[in-house]
Each structure stands twice: as C-alpha cells, then as structure tokens.
Design a protein around this motif. Structure first.
Motif, short mmCIF file in Angstrom:
data_model
loop_
_atom_site.label_atom_id
_atom_site.label_comp_id
_atom_site.label_asym_id
_atom_site.label_seq_id
_atom_site.Cartn_x
_atom_site.Cartn_y
_atom_site.Cartn_z
N ASP A 41 2.02 2.16 4.85
CA ASP A 41 2.16 3.31 3.97
C ASP A 41 1.23 3.23 2.78
O ASP A 41 0.81 4.24 2.24
N ARG A 42 0.89 2.03 2.33
CA ARG A 42 -0.05 1.83 1.21
C ARG A 42 0.35 2.61 -0.03
O ARG A 42 -0.46 3.27 -0.67
N ARG A 43 1.62 2.59 -0.39
CA ARG A 43 2.15 3.14 -1.63
C ARG A 43 2.09 4.66 -1.70
O ARG A 43 2.39 5.23 -2.73
N ALA A 44 1.70 5.34 -0.61
CA ALA A 44 1.51 6.78 -0.68
C ALA A 44 2.80 7.50 -1.03
O ALA A 44 2.80 8.46 -1.81
N SER A 45 3.94 7.05 -0.48
CA SER A 45 5.19 7.76 -0.72
C SER A 45 5.58 7.71 -2.19
O SER A 45 6.09 8.68 -2.75
N GLY A 46 5.36 6.56 -2.86
CA GLY A 46 5.66 6.47 -4.29
C GLY A 46 4.76 7.36 -5.12
O GLY A 46 5.19 7.98 -6.09
N THR A 47 3.49 7.45 -4.72
CA THR A 47 2.56 8.34 -5.43
C THR A 47 2.98 9.79 -5.27
O THR A 47 2.94 10.57 -6.23
N VAL A 48 3.40 10.17 -4.07
CA VAL A 48 3.83 11.56 -3.83
C VAL A 48 5.03 11.89 -4.71
O VAL A 48 5.09 12.97 -5.31
N ALA A 49 5.99 10.99 -4.80
CA ALA A 49 7.18 11.25 -5.63
C ALA A 49 6.78 11.45 -7.09
O ALA A 49 7.31 12.35 -7.77
N ALA A 50 5.86 10.64 -7.58
CA ALA A 50 5.42 10.79 -8.97
C ALA A 50 4.63 12.08 -9.18
O ALA A 50 4.73 12.72 -10.24
N MET A 51 3.85 12.49 -8.19
CA MET A 51 3.13 13.76 -8.29
C MET A 51 4.10 14.94 -8.29
O MET A 51 3.88 15.94 -8.98
N ARG A 52 5.17 14.83 -7.52
CA ARG A 52 6.17 15.90 -7.51
C ARG A 52 6.87 16.02 -8.86
O ARG A 52 7.21 17.13 -9.29
N ARG A 53 7.08 14.90 -9.53
CA ARG A 53 7.69 14.98 -10.86
C ARG A 53 6.77 15.72 -11.83
O ARG A 53 7.23 16.50 -12.67
N PHE A 54 5.46 15.49 -11.71
CA PHE A 54 4.52 16.24 -12.55
C PHE A 54 4.59 17.73 -12.21
O PHE A 54 4.64 18.58 -13.10
N SER A 55 4.60 18.07 -10.93
CA SER A 55 4.61 19.47 -10.52
C SER A 55 5.85 20.19 -11.05
O SER A 55 5.77 21.35 -11.48
N LEU A 66 -1.01 17.02 0.76
CA LEU A 66 -1.85 16.21 1.64
C LEU A 66 -1.35 14.77 1.71
O LEU A 66 -1.25 14.19 2.80
N LEU A 67 -1.06 14.19 0.56
CA LEU A 67 -0.62 12.79 0.56
C LEU A 67 0.76 12.63 1.17
O LEU A 67 1.06 11.57 1.75
N ALA A 68 1.60 13.65 1.07
CA ALA A 68 2.90 13.58 1.75
C ALA A 68 2.69 13.52 3.26
O ALA A 68 3.35 12.74 3.97
N CYS A 69 1.77 14.33 3.77
CA CYS A 69 1.45 14.28 5.20
C CYS A 69 0.81 12.95 5.56
O CYS A 69 1.15 12.33 6.58
N ALA A 70 -0.13 12.49 4.73
CA ALA A 70 -0.79 11.21 4.99
C ALA A 70 0.21 10.06 4.99
O ALA A 70 0.06 9.09 5.76
N SER A 71 1.23 10.14 4.14
CA SER A 71 2.25 9.10 4.11
C SER A 71 2.99 9.03 5.44
O SER A 71 3.26 7.95 5.98
#
Length: 715
Positions: free
Chosen positions: A430-444, A416-421
C-alpha cells in the motif's frame, strides 16, 4: 562486453517481454565528466515544450559519449542504457540513441531525469515512444556497434556528470513475449471494478445517459457532437485543447464503459466499445494528424483506463480482430507509460499531477496485462507514484494537501490515490497511500462551504452545490491553519465560512491570488474565487480570471506578478469568534503586500487591513483593493459619504455592510475585453462565464488601507 548467449540471458532477465535474436551488452560504470563536454549551446535542439530562453538563462552545455559495445549487431532494432546524472544545476534532457549509417541520430529524450538515481532507457523501434520521437516509418536502426548518451544541462562549475552502468543493443522479433502464467481473473475483475468506481466519481452519469438517448458526445464546454457508427473523430488540431485531450484520452468511452458496469446496460458497454474501436482505427492503426494530443502524456494515461475497462468483453462487442488490437494496444501503451522518455513528456516539471495519472494507468495495466515481465511495470508504477506523493502532497497535522494550488486538482488526486491504494493492495503493498488519502479527505472537508461547494482556488471549476458532499463537521469549526501549504479556513456553527490562500510551493495551476479571500454566509457565496474558464491561459478571459484583478486581494497596477514558489506566507490564530490572520507576499515585482484580517464569523464582522510597501523609494505604490462579488450579489454604494456599500442577494435574509477608510471606490461589472481593471466576470464550468460585480478601492499614496465587512442591520 558479454558474449551472445550471456547478452541474451542478461537482456531476457531485464526485459523479458523482448524476444531477443541477437544482442551485445557492455557492463561496467563509465563516467562522463567535463573532459567529454562541449561548452556552449546544446548540440541538439531543445524540445518545443521547454520555455524560451530568458535574459537570465544559464549557459547550456552538452556531455556526449559514444559507448563502444565491441561488436556490430546487424539490423539492430533496440538499445538500452542504464545511467545516473549528478551535479547539475538544471537538465534540459538526457538523450539516448544510436547513429545510423545515414548519420541520423535516432534517439529518445528523457526530459525530467532524476539526479542521483540510476534510471534506464530501453527502446525498440517497435515501441510507441520510438515512433513518436523518430517518425512512425522507422523500421530499424541499421548496423549498430555503439550507443550514444547526450546530456544537455547547466552546472555553472563544470562538475555535472553522467555515469553509465551498462549499455546494450539488440535485434528482436517485433512480437512481444507473453507470460506463460495463466491470467488471474479475480485480480483483473478487482482492477476493473476499482477503475469503474474511480471513473464514476469523476464523470457525470447524465453524460453517458445523454449519449445513449440521442447519440450526442460531450467533450469540453456546452457544445456536443452528433455521433453515429463510422463517425470520423469529432476533433482535430484546430479545436480547443481540452476537447482534443478528452477525445484522445477516451474519457467519454470510459464513462460509458463504467456506466455499463454499474447499471448492467449492454447498450452503454457497446457504445463505449464503439468509441474505443474508432480511436484505435483512426489514431493507433494509422498516424493521427494531431500528434500532440493523440500522444499527450495525460491523454495516454486516461486512454489506458478505457482500454482496461474494455478488454474483458472486447470480442463480444467487436470480434476477435478488435480484441487482438485492443490487447496489443494495452501492451504497447504499458511500455509507453513505463518509459522515462514519455514520463510527463509534455510538462515543464517532473513532479506534476499528470505523472500520477500515468502511474495509476501503468499500475492498472501491469496488474491485468499478459505481457511477460508485467511485475516490472507494477514496481515502476508504485515506485514513481510514491516519489510523486512525497513531492506533491504536503502533510500538516491531520491534513494533507496537493501543492498545485487548486482545490479541484486536490480532489482529483484524492480520488486517484484512493483508487491507487486499492490497486496497490492487489499488488501486495500500500505504501502509505490509504493514510494520505484520509488526510487529504480531511482537508477537502475543511475547505468546503456548508452547501457542499468549495472555493474555486486556482484552476478549479465552480461546480453547483453537491448534495452528496461531506460537509464541515463540528471538529472543523474555528480556524484551520496550514501555513506551509498556504491555506486558512474558518467556519462557524451558523454555516459562515471564510478562506484565505497564500499557496507558494509550486507554480502549477497557480493564479495571481496571494492573500485573496472568499466568504460564504446565509447559504450565499459573497466574495468569490472566479475559476478559470479554460486551459487556454493566454486567451483574454482565462488570462483575466487567473490575474490579480479577478481576486479579492490587493493589486499593484502595472507591476509584474510572479507565481513562482517562495513568494507568500500566512499564519492564523484564534477561533470563529475572535481570529487574527496575517500574511504577506512579494509576488508583485518591487513590492511587498501585507494583509491582516481580524474579527469573527459569528456574528460576521471582519476588518481587513492592507499595506503595500514599495521596495524602491522612487517608485511608490498606487495599489487597489479588489472585492470580487459572486453572481447574484448586488452592491449599492452610499451616496452620502462614498465610503460604504450594502451588498444584497435574493437568497439571503440579511445583506452585508461594507465600509472603508481613506479610499476612493468604483464599481465595475461585466466583460470588457483586454481591460481587466474594468471587468468583472466569473467562470463556472468549461467555457462558461457570468457577469459579476467588483468593488475597487483605490488606496491612498502611503499604500495602507482598511475595509470592514459585517452583517447589515435589519431594515
């Protein structure tokens, strides 16, 4: 009080979509304090979504204030208040409305107001949120001279207040004002493309293909519904909640529409439009007999995605009347999603993944709609989404994790956040969404087995191996520790993985799983987190799968288990060859459970030491250590000493050897209704479960026990 022309100009500035015919606005901060309060039960009935009062429930009181606007607006159709609440321990709702000549208080409720923030409620009787909360046959509010705000909450010390910056009432044309600016087709195409990619990641193309092949509609579970042109809606109030949500969210329609865009299939596009037309006819142009799910917060958000995907070629697939109805639905759903009175309306908390679905849908709608003032929708969506991310995503080092205790929902919010970005960039930020998505992908990636699957922590489906998933990489080897989020992962180069959870930042989607572990080796899941079967949590199978006996952890039989935040902690050190994991929790009422795991993954040799401490000396613990084995794993207990077992799986070259000290073991398997202590099953997809085997180690009276798992010697 502002004059008529000034009032009209004021409202046109704030709500340009309204065609104001008569209006009055009163400005100036008006503070509600204890002098306006009515101490005792709230003067309005609590919403049905709220929890029933408990023995420790605080005393609720209401602040009630009628704001005199200074002039009557005959046949008023709308009202607005800009307010701020402060100083409350908790708030059940803020109600804003007007009292008609018949004495009826027509209003909407904000169930999750933010304290310390200025927020607005602006409602016209033509709005969906007004019809939803007041009955769909209300045409006007009558002659209005005052607007009323009521706050129901608890503050213990009587210092809870509400401030009003301005209030207004108006009479407006029922037709919404449209933008005079030509629509930016390139932005619309980019929004549709981003949403189609997002939907394609969340839905199986095979479902769209199956519908096109044999006209069978898949909702929840293995059951399908035969569909033909003119079919009545396939679900009703008596069906399972997930199927009702999927239908009213038009999720199958989104899948078909996205599939048509991806493949160029006109048949898929036509089928998607067919489902959208059916919903509009039965649930938008008429009153639906299942209002809970027709107007469920998450369903309305998903439905907007289908609307946006459909609107480009609506006339081609349904004629001008259908296209006009669809455009109207987009506009009015956008105002519904924007309204604070609808925001996470069906949830117990403001900060919830459903809010993020609403924000994504509102952002998409604001970018494509021709509604005047659409930029306000975009700003509201971006602001609320950033607020949700700040509360629901926890960053630790290079990783970011959804706090809602579910790997599956983490993946959903990552997508969802990747789409929102992407949509945010179309809106100019962008409001930092792309950086958050990258960090979430590392967790996944770090919390994934070598075959692409993930442990089914919390409310997570146990999907089959995903050949496209990104596997753990060399930089994920060793021990990954996220103590704040409550996760530990360990990987070795031979594909062995272990995960331990102690999530305690939220109760949403949480299971009774503190300090539970899963184990994967030789391409096989040995210790399993058993998924959740369905969202009907109180039914026997979901209740068991969410409960303590379903997890590889310690159980204190008979003790209540709390999933509320702040009960668990975990830490870890070392590497895949020599690690130490320590954790504790107080989720069982009256007890503290400690667990320590030592050893390594390569070679596999782990020792688990559990200790249950009774916090009441007169109530000693009689704990049980549960080892829940995955499907296909067999356990053979040694007859000689009764303190060892060999685990085997047909796909594994070697078995695993279990040994334990000072404990009595018994093996259970299969489903035994309402008897979790003798049951062992695991869920997979919706409504599907399989028999498994669990080993229950009855620990000694001192509450301390040790067990060990290692690769079994070759025969």
């Amino acid at each position: 009080m502002l004059g008529l022309e000034t009032s009209q100009a004021w409202l046109a500035h704030h709500f340009p979509e309204r065609q104001i015919l008569d209006a009055v606005v009163r400005r100036g901060v008006d503070r509600l304090d204890h002098n306006d309060s009515i101490v005792g039960p709230a003067s309005m009935t609590a919403d049905a979504t709220e929890q029933a009062p408990g023995p420790e429930e605080p005393t609720w009181r209401s602040l009630v204030r009628s704001i005199d606007l200074g002039r009557v607006v005959p046949n008023a159709t709308g009202y607005a208040v800009v307010y701020r609440v402060r100083g409350w321990r908790s708030i059940r709702y803020v109600a804003v409305g007007v009292e008609g000549a018949d004495g009826t208080f027509r209003h909407v409720k904000v169930r999750h107001p933010r304290q310390g923030h200025w927020d607005s409620v602006a409602v016209d009787v033509t709005d969906l949120v007004h019809g939803l909360e007041n009955g769909w046959d209300t045409l006007h509010t009558g002659a209005v001279q005052s607007v009323q705000i009521r706050v129901s909450g608890s503050d213990d010390d009587g210092l809870g207040t509400a401030d009003v910056a301005w209030a207004a009432t108006w009479r407006a044309d029922p037709e919404l004002r449209l933008s005079a600016t030509a629509e930016h087709r390139s932005v619309t195409r980019a929004v549709v493309s981003a949403l189609a990619d997002y939907v394609a990641q969340t839905q199986l193309a095979s479902r769209a293909e199956a519908f096109l092949r044999d006209r069978r509609l898949s909702l929840a579970g293995p059951e399908t519904h035969v569909w033909h042109a003119g079919s009545a809606k396939p679900v009703g109030p008596g069906d399972d909640p997930t199927s009702r949500f999927l239908w009213h969210g038009l999720v199958p329609a989104s899948g078909l529409l996205a599939h048509g865009l991806a493949t160029g299939s006109a048949d898929a596009r036509a089928a998607g439009h067919e489902l959208v037309r059916a919903w509009l006819a039965e649930s938008y142009q008429t009153v639906d007999d299942d209002p809970r799910y027709a107007w469920y917060d998450h369903a309305a958000a998903e439905r907007m995605v289908a609307f946006v995907l459909a609107r480009d070629d609506a006339a081609e697939h349904g004629g001008a009347a259908y296209a006009a109805t669809l455009d109207d639905a987009v506009r009015r759903h956008a105002l519904l999603l924007e309204s604070e009175a609808f925001y996470v309306r069906n949830q117990n908390y403001r900060y919830h993944n459903h809010a993020m679905f609403q924000d994504l849908a509102l952002l998409a709608a604001g970018l494509v709609t021709d509604l005047a003032g659409a930029d306000r929708l975009v700003r509201r969506a971006l602001s609320r989404l950033a607020d949700q991310v700040d509360h629901l995503i926890v960053h630790e080092g290079d990783h970011a994790v959804l706090v809602e205790n579910s790997i599956g929902y983490h993946h959903a919010m990552e997508r969802l956040l990747a789409c929102a970005s992407t949509l945010s960039r179309l809106a100019g930020e962008d409001r930092r969404a792309s950086g958050t998505v990258a960090a979430m992908r590392r967790f996944s990636r770090a919390f994934q087995y070598a075959d692409g699957r993930h442990p089914a922590v919390g409310d997570t489906w146990r999907d089959p191996a995903d050949a496209t998933a990104e596997r753990p990489r060399d930089d994920d080897l060793g021990v990954v520790t996220l103590p704040r989020a409550g996760y530990v992962a360990a990987h070795s180069a031979d594909g062995t993985s272990m995960f331990v959870v102690a999530t305690s930042l939220s109760a949403t989607h949480k299971h009774c799983d503190n300090l539970s572990m899963t184990l994967f080796s030789q391409g096989v899941e040995w210790f399993v987190d058993p998924s959740f079967f369905s969202h009907a949590y109180d039914e026997p199978v979901p209740s068991y799968l969410r409960g303590p006996f379903a997890h590889t952890a310690v159980v204190v039989p008979g003790a209540d288990y709390s999933i509320e935040p702040g009960t668990a902690r975990i830490e870890a050190s070392g590497d895949e060859y020599d690690m130490v994991i320590r954790g504790s929790h107080t989720a069982f009422a009256g007890y503290r459970v400690d667990r320590q795991i030592t050893g390594g993954l390569q070679p596999l040799d782990l020792t688990v030491r559990d200790h249950v401490h009774s916090l009441d000396a007169n109530d000693p613990a009689q704990p049980v250590a549960v080892l829940h084995l995955a499907e296909g794993v067999s356990a053979r207990l040694a007859q000689a000493d009764g303190r060892s077992a060999v685990l085997t799986h047909p796909d594994a070259v070697n078995g695993l050897l279990l040994t334990w000290d000072h404990a009595t073991a018994r093996v259970v398997s299969g489903w035994h209704a309402n008897r979790p202590e003798t049951s062992s099953v695991a869920g997979s997809t919706f409504g599907v479960m399989a028999d498994t085997t669990s080993i229950l180690l009855a620990m000694p009276s001192d509450g301390a026990g040790t067990w060990r798992v290692r690769t079994a010697p070759a025969p």
